[in-house]
Scaffold this motif. Structure first.
Motif, mmCIF file in Angstrom:
data_model
loop_
_atom_site.group_PDB
_atom_site.id
_atom_site.type_symbol
_atom_site.label_atom_id
_atom_site.label_comp_id
_atom_site.label_asym_id
_atom_site.label_seq_id
_atom_site.Cartn_x
_atom_site.Cartn_y
_atom_site.Cartn_z
ATOM 1 N N GLY A 1 9.663 4.716 -7.351
ATOM 2 C CA GLY A 1 8.399 4.488 -7.530
ATOM 3 C C GLY A 1 8.072 4.282 -8.939
ATOM 4 N N VAL A 2 7.348 3.116 -9.458
ATOM 5 C CA VAL A 2 6.837 3.142 -10.890
ATOM 6 C C VAL A 2 5.284 3.222 -10.664
ATOM 7 C CG1 VAL A 2 8.937 2.018 -11.566
ATOM 8 C CG2 VAL A 2 6.932 0.697 -10.749
ATOM 9 N N ASN B 1 3.950 2.653 -6.933
ATOM 10 C CA ASN B 1 3.380 3.526 -6.312
ATOM 11 C C ASN B 1 1.817 3.347 -6.606
ATOM 12 O OD1 ASN B 1 4.848 5.308 -4.656
ATOM 13 N ND2 ASN B 1 5.222 6.654 -6.437
ATOM 14 N N MET B 2 1.144 2.621 -5.671
ATOM 15 C CA MET B 2 -0.299 2.535 -5.887
ATOM 16 C C MET B 2 -1.033 3.796 -5.737
ATOM 17 S SD MET B 2 -1.397 -0.270 -6.099
ATOM 18 C CE MET B 2 -0.688 -2.185 -6.180
ATOM 19 N N PRO B 3 -1.846 4.074 -6.638
ATOM 20 C CA PRO B 3 -2.743 5.220 -6.923
ATOM 21 C C PRO B 3 -3.778 5.486 -5.712
ATOM 22 C CG PRO B 3 -3.400 3.773 -8.242
ATOM 23 C CD PRO B 3 -2.372 3.190 -7.787
ATOM 24 N N MET C 1 0.726 -1.107 -0.092
ATOM 25 C CA MET C 1 -0.194 0.030 -0.008
ATOM 26 C C MET C 1 0.696 1.245 -0.061
ATOM 27 S SD MET C 1 -2.921 -1.099 2.384
ATOM 28 C CE MET C 1 -2.157 -0.962 3.910
ATOM 29 N N ASN C 2 0.463 2.291 -0.766
ATOM 30 C CA ASN C 2 1.174 3.561 -0.759
ATOM 31 C C ASN C 2 0.527 4.333 0.095
ATOM 32 O OD1 ASN C 2 2.534 5.727 -1.345
ATOM 33 N ND2 ASN C 2 1.487 5.817 -3.748
ATOM 34 N N SER C 3 0.513 4.270 1.612
ATOM 35 C CA SER C 3 -0.049 5.137 2.493
ATOM 36 C C SER C 3 0.787 6.300 2.893
ATOM 37 C CB SER C 3 -0.429 4.327 3.671
ATOM 38 O OG SER C 3 -1.326 3.256 2.947
ATOM 39 N N ILE C 4 0.836 7.044 1.649
ATOM 40 C CA ILE C 4 1.812 8.399 2.028
ATOM 41 C C ILE C 4 1.377 9.074 3.348
ATOM 42 C CG2 ILE C 4 0.479 9.789 0.657
ATOM 43 C CD1 ILE C 4 3.985 9.593 -0.015
ATOM 44 N N ALA D 1 10.606 9.724 -2.648
ATOM 45 C CA ALA D 1 11.406 9.770 -4.110
ATOM 46 C C ALA D 1 12.739 9.435 -3.726
ATOM 47 C CB ALA D 1 11.147 11.172 -4.519
ATOM 48 N N LYS D 2 13.331 10.024 -2.606
ATOM 49 C CA LYS D 2 14.726 10.059 -2.298
ATOM 50 C C LYS D 2 15.146 8.192 -2.127
ATOM 51 C CE LYS D 2 18.323 12.132 0.313
ATOM 52 N NZ LYS D 2 18.045 13.090 1.826
#
Lengths: 722, 546
Positions: free
Chosen positions: A444-445, A418-420, A388-391, A439-440
């Motif tokens: 992510g694709v 990178n899950m939308p 999960m991409n729980s930013i 990002a660093k």
């Protein structure tokens, strides 16, 4: 003269907000019980915090013998019979809130003497229930047969108020919310021409306030309603003119597939409900002309509501179900056009279709080339991680960082998907720091099934990837079971995947879906989970007799405190100061805040509460990590909060968070040999924390080291050594 | 060994944060916590001088030669008396000496406790300030202690500098630990104009992207230049101004505290508070801003730590402060807008005749360009719920907060512009206290006073705690019920025109006449006496805050 005292049990709802000022105007002193804090008492109005369903609390409140008690609570009938004696004995007038729904269908306007469902219904299954209409009728009967006669029964109809708006069985959270979001509201067409009575809460309050301590009201029942009535289609028109309501008509049968209380539909909203209010008008000296008209009342209340609309999440599920109807419906709309224009339209449609075909063909070729290139490129790498991409969640970002770093250290090259999600629409003013970190260190694709083919290995996890949150799309959910991968030779691995909870039903997995998920899991080449209970669930899904999965450490635990410390020291937050008591909470409550302050007393009042919210920028991830490293005491309700307390050897407590899943805390503490007393509830005290047994860090480290070894070994063997 | 005595820890932590290293210790028991801790702490540069007279002079030499502040520490008995000559020298030469005296905290000289002298009074010319620190037993003591020490250290080092006195009460059990404490007290960073300009960039960065609430206590009238720089500041950041009528703020983004935090109980708090102006009668602000960091802007350079969360003190002219910090004009005013949307929900309820009702009607009817004076406290509080036209100047005696002089003040104000109307909203307790002022010979026909007569100090019946305990019993001695009759005879006997009302209808009929914008519409000063009762006052008080 001493003022008479009135008690409202649970009086902060739709009617209560109007009843309190009415009673004040009549010169009463008003006490109101409420479960929530935050109401401010005045001179003659006092809010008493507590749950009136709790007998001890009720007895205590009633002990001060009020002149009248107005009861807004809803009790199961058995519960009601237990407390009726004390309710009636403690006061000279007990006003019981019943409902107009007790009445059976009626041709003319309903009077107090009209027959009730409980007395005339022949639906045996229904009569066996304690559904609201029956419950209230039974409780009315309990009152009528009681030896004490100091009661008054009032029956409001559908009552709209500052934050309550109804349309049929639908509430503001559906009707108003969807209208404001520009979505249609699904409504059964058979109901549209039924008649309803909607009364303004302000009028109900005026009526009740005039029945309070009114001798002619004792031992009587009153329909506290307006005699104005409308069809639901008229009501819908009022909503359209105020908030732009759009209706999508469906049949009642289909409506009942998405709505859960069929009795409310069948035994109320599908009746024509017209009310006679002459009895209450006579008793209160009011006239029908004094009452608010529905058109005016709705306009006034909606105007107020729209100045700061707030919706509860109660109706989320129903809204999701409606979305299904309304999305499809858009495509189905066919305009009825006159013949000539229809031909014109048909021609233009053909033209458009041909042009589209042309474009599609070209793009299809272009896409195919792109996919081929991507697949070739993907094959150069070792694999890709899906989680999960729980930013918006530090723990999620930390575990992604950890797994990526571990893989890199062992020489593997992995992409990260990178899950939308909804968070993509939130700007950098909130998630800027989080995105910068991702990002660093993680990269992510984008998620595009076509472009993700060709990798040698796929890893899912960690985090609660296998928990089905709410009404998430099946397609979205099964991504985490690799439903989209075409290559049958690729390694399919789960690393420390979590269900978050202990059972399939809690994880939101319907029993009808078990086989499909079991089949998908069957294609995995190696399965590991984060919790012991997760391992059982995997077996349950796969109907496996012998356990098919291993329990491994969360990725964050694979790295050592030094890894994280270096990360902090390299960052720009390296010389900022955090606090001695560091508190990281996901669900903030007053109890937690109070506890933090209590605990912080021993630490020079030096505390910091990090509670991520979406209305301000997130602190950098390194700062979050630093909060744990540089603290003396950690308070958290987060899994990863607990992890970092352990990694950094900090004294800590963690609030159990059963809603977000408690299995993970237990497994974690257990595996580290830390007493479960560290897992606390909101009633914990600072002194209890102080007296907790100290954690034996040597023991923890030994266990952690061992588990780290087995977890890393598992990962390497799953991937094949480099 | 290191002391764990909280007040001593605060002193030591702040000394470090102010960069003060030099300390001269004289022997004694009550300064053991200080002596023992600094002896073990490499930060401090410690000297031992036995005789306190000598120690103080020694310190003046150290301070003069090094240009640094110097601490002198001594015990009880007559020890501190011997500092006097050295401190006198320091005072007239502006040398920053911090005299840190100490004594046993249980002691009182009246109990004949040995070694205890009275240090509450000392010569004016031996110190710029004398801080008597409390023993820290709770959060309030703790915050008080931090404020006092900050105040002393700021005064020692700014505005010319000079000696200051800090008196420490010491726990005679001498609590110690073996580990140095990493406790850090809250330093209040002092800025004068020069430092503000120097740190401009950092300060601007701190203001950026924050919801800023500028709280304005009672304030003299703003000049147009001041207002201009304040508004430019508001255009540079996300600012809302929290005010009541005594703030006198007529600029943009203004929010009435009583509406937003009193009646509507908003939780829409700022991220940072800039506090300016004097005492306020708007009590709602304290709970509303709880827990938020405060920058205090003081034209007198003093720490006025009303919210107990001060992080910065700006010793600057208000206009100068805002001018320096003005940034690019790109504010979206989103914080103010969100508050304004909430304020739209404030609806004046239907209510009985009461000060609350009268204030609302008066606020809506009072003609443009007139003045309004309100008495303490119910009249002020009620008027604060309602917006006033920007051309109206409102004031209240919130300085001393007394009920004893509103009539006199108002009459004094009315002398200044004979062509302007001066209105008063005065409660009966305040009116009768100051009634003799009607006899002042200079009173003119531009004076119109509305007296709300509820026949008691209804204030005490609006206090939910008193009301909960005693209800009507409050009337006898606390609310002084029944002392005064009517204003009528006295007002007429000194030549006032007398109007009166005791119900909403008669009040509504006369309020327009009373507020007639024509200064010449009455040939005499006017008193409009409105009779209300406790029940109605209580009801209205509750209704407007629902």
């Amino acid at each position: 003269m001493v003022k008479k005292r009135i008690l409202l049990l649970g009086g902060t709802g739709a009617m209560g907000v109007y009843l309190v000022p009415e009673l004040l105007k009549q010169g009463y002193r008003v006490d109101i019980t409420t479960r929530s804090a935050g109401y401010r008492s005045g001179v003659n109005v006092r809010y008493i915090q507590g749950n009136a369903c709790d007998t001890d609390f009720l007895v205590q409140v009633l002990a001060s013998n009020y002149d009248a008690v107005v009861d807004f609570m809803v009790y199961p009938t058995t519960e009601f019979s237990k407390r009726i004696d004390i309710l009636l004995e403690s006061t000279s007038q007990y006003i019981f809130l019943s409902t107009y729904r007790v009445y059976a269908d009626s041709k003319g306007p309903i009077r107090e003497s009209s027959p009730r469902l409980l007395d005339v219904s022949e639906d045996k299954t229904y009569l066996e229930t304690d559904e609201y209409a029956l419950q209230k009728a039974r409780q009315e009967d309990i009152l009528r047969t009681h030896a004490r006669k100091n009661w008054t029964i009032v029956r409001p109809s559908i009552t709209y108020s500052k934050n309550r708006f109804q349309l049929g069985v639908l509430e503001a959270g559906v009707v108003v919310r969807r209208s404001l979001e520009g979505k249609s509201v699904v409504f059964p067409m058979e109901m549209l021409e039924k008649t309803t009575t909607m009364t303004w809460a302000g009028d109900v309050a005026k009526m009740i306030s005039r029945l309070v301590l009114n001798d002619s009201a004792l031992q009587e029942d009153f329909n506290v309603v307006t005699s104005e009535h409308h069809t639901w289609s008229e009501v819908a028109r009022y909503y359209s003119s105020n908030i732009g309501l759009k209706i999508r008509h469906i049949t009642l049968e289909r409506f009942l597939q998405i709505y859960d209380n069929p009795y409310q539909v069948q035994y109320d909203r599908m009746y024509n409900r017209r009310m006679d209010n002459s009895k209450v008008l006579a008793a209160t000296g009011l006239e029908q002309g004094d009452l608010m008209s529905l058109e005016q009342g709705l306009r006034r209340e909606l105007q107020y509501f729209l100045s700061d609309p707030k919706f509860s999440d109660l109706h989320q599920e129903l809204n999701n179900r409606m979305d299904v109807f309304t999305d499809v419906s858009v495509q189905k709309i066919r305009k009825k056009l006159r013949p000539r224009s229809r031909i014109r339209e048909a021609r233009s449609k053909i033209r458009i279709r041909n042009r589209l075909k042309d474009i599609k063909q070209k793009t299809r070729i272009r896409t195919r080339l792109k996919v081929l290139a991507a697949t070739r490129q993907n094959a150069q790498k070792d694999g890709v991680i899906l989680t999960m991409n729980s930013i918006f969640n530090y723990g999620n970002v930390a575990q992604r960082y950890a797994l990526q770093t571990v893989l890199k250290e062992y020489g593997y090259t992995f992409d990260n998907v990178n899950m939308p999600g909804w968070y993509d629409a939130v700007g950098d003013e909130i998630f800027g720091e989080m995105r910068h970190f991702v990002a660093k260190y993680i990269g992510g694709v984008p998620y595009d099934p076509d472009m993700l083919q060709g990798y040698g290995a796929y890893i899912v996890g960690s985090d609660q990837v296998w928990r089905k949150w709410g009404d998430v799309d099946w397609e979205v959910y099964t991504r985490y079971f690799f439903a989209f991968i075409k290559d049958s030779q690729a390694k399919r691995i789960s690393y420390a995947a979590s269900f978050g909870v202990d059972s399939l039903s809690e994880a939101g997995i319907d029993s009808s879906k078990v086989d499909e998920l079991g089949e998908l899991l069957g294609r995995f080449t190696a399965i590991s989970v984060r919790e012991k209970s997760g391992a059982q669930l995997v077996d349950e899904l796969m109907s496996a007799k012998v356990s098919r999965s291993s329990v491994v450490l969360d990725p964050t635990l694979l790295l050592t405190s030094k890894n994280y410390s270096d990360l902090i020291d390299e960052s720009k937050v390296s010389d900022t100061r955090t606090a001695r008591v560091f508190c990281y909470v996901i669900d903030q409550t007053d109890e937690k805040k109070r506890l933090v302050q209590e605990v912080a007393k021993d630490y020079g009042h030096d505390f910091y509460i990090l509670h991520p919210r979406f209305d301000r920028e997130y602190e950098p991830v390194e700062w979050w990590l630093k909060g744990f490293r540089d603290s003396d005491f950690v308070i958290t309700d987060s899994f990863h909060g607990t992890v970092f307390a352990i990694i950094n050897h900090k004294n800590f407590v963690v609030f159990n968070n059963s809603m977000r899943g408690s299995a993970r805390f237990e497994t974690l503490l257990d595996s580290m040999g830390i007493s479960k007393s560290r897992l606390v509830h909101s009633d914990v005290t600072a002194s209890a924390i102080k007296s907790m047994q100290l954690i034996d860090w040597a023991e923890v480290d030994a266990r952690l080291e061992a588990l780290r070894g087995t977890s890393l070994e598992w990962l390497q063997s799953a991937l094949g050594k480099k | 060994m290191y002391t764990t005595d909280k007040s001593a820890q605060i002193v030591l932590s702040l000394l470090k944060q102010y960069g003060i290293r030099k300390i001269v210790v004289s022997p004694g028991t009550t300064n053991v916590p200080i002596a023992m801790t600094v002896q073990n702490d490499p930060w401090f540069e410690v000297y031992s001088v036995v005789d306190e007279r000598s120690a103080a002079y020694f310190a003046t030499g150290l301070a003069y030669e090094s240009g640094e502040p110097v601490v002198i520490s001594c015990t009880g008995a007559t020890a501190s008396r011997n500092y006097l000559s050295g401190l006198t020298e320091a005072y007239y030469r502006n040398l920053p000496i911090i005299a840190l005296t100490s004594q046993h905290h249980v002691a009182d000289r009246r109990d004949l406790t040995p070694q205890v002298t009275d240090r509450s009074v000392s010569q004016n010319d031996i110190k710029k300030v004398s801080a008597m620190l409390p023993v820290v037993k709770d959060t309030e003591d703790f915050e008080r202690c931090e404020t006092l020490v900050n105040d002393a250290l700021i005064k020692a080092t700014t505005r010319g500098g000079g000696p200051v006195h800090i008196n420490l009460l010491v726990d005679s059990s001498y609590p110690f630990t073996q580990q140095p404490s990493d406790f850090i007290a809250r330093k209040i960073q002092y800025y004068d104009d020069e430092l503000i300009s120097h740190c401009m960039k950092d300060l601007k960065n701190e203001l950026k992207d924050k919801k800023i609430g500028v709280f304005i206590g009672s304030h003299r009238k703003f000049t147009s230049d001041e207002l201009k720089s304040i508004e430019q500041f508001a255009d540079s950041y996300d600012v809302a101004f929290f005010t009541d009528h005594t703030s006198n703020y007529k600029g943009k983004n203004q929010v009435l505290i009583a509406q937003i935090f009193g009646a509507l109980r908003s939780t829409n708090k700022p991220d940072l508070v800039i506090d300016m102006g004097g005492i306020t009668g708007d009590y709602d602000i304290n709970s509303a801003l709880e827990g938020i960091d405060v920058w205090r802007l003081s034209e007198d350079g003093e720490i006025h730590n009303r919210f107990h969360r001060m992080t910065k003190l700006f010793d600057s002219k208000e206009r100068r402060f805002f001018e320096i910090l003005v940034g690019r004009k790109n504010s979206k005013h989103s914080y103010f807008k969100s508050l304004a949307t909430e304020a739209d929900r404030f609806i004046v309820p239907e209510m009985p005749l009461s000060n609350t009702y009268i204030s609302g009607r008066l606020a809506a009817t009072i003609p443009a360009n007139s003045n309004l004076h309100m008495s303490i406290l119910n009249s002020l509080r009620n008027m604060n719920f309602y917006p006033l036209d920007k051309s109206i100047d409102a004031s209240c005696n919130v300085g001393g907060f007394g009920i004893d002089g509103p009539v006199s003040t108002l009459i004094g104000q009315s002398m200044v512009h004979e062509d302007k109307l001066y209105f008063g909203l005065i409660g009966d307790l305040a009116f009768f206290y100051d009634m003799n002022a009607l006899g002042i010979r200079h009173v003119g026909s531009n004076l119109r006073m509305l007296v709300v007569n509820n026949n008691q100090g209804v204030e005490f019946r609006l206090n939910s705690i008193l009301e909960g305990h005693w209800g009507e019993k409050t009337n006898d001695l606390i609310a002084a019920t029944g002392h005064n009759g009517s204003v009528k005879a006295w007002a007429e006997s000194v030549g006032f025109r007398y109007l009166s009302a005791d119900n909403i209808d008669t009040f509504d009929q006369q309020i327009d006449e009373f507020c007639s914008p024509d200064v010449g519409s009455f040939d005499r000063p006017v008193i409009f006496e409105v009779f209300t009762n406790t029940d109605d006052e209580q009801t209205a008080h509750d209704l407007i805050r629902m």
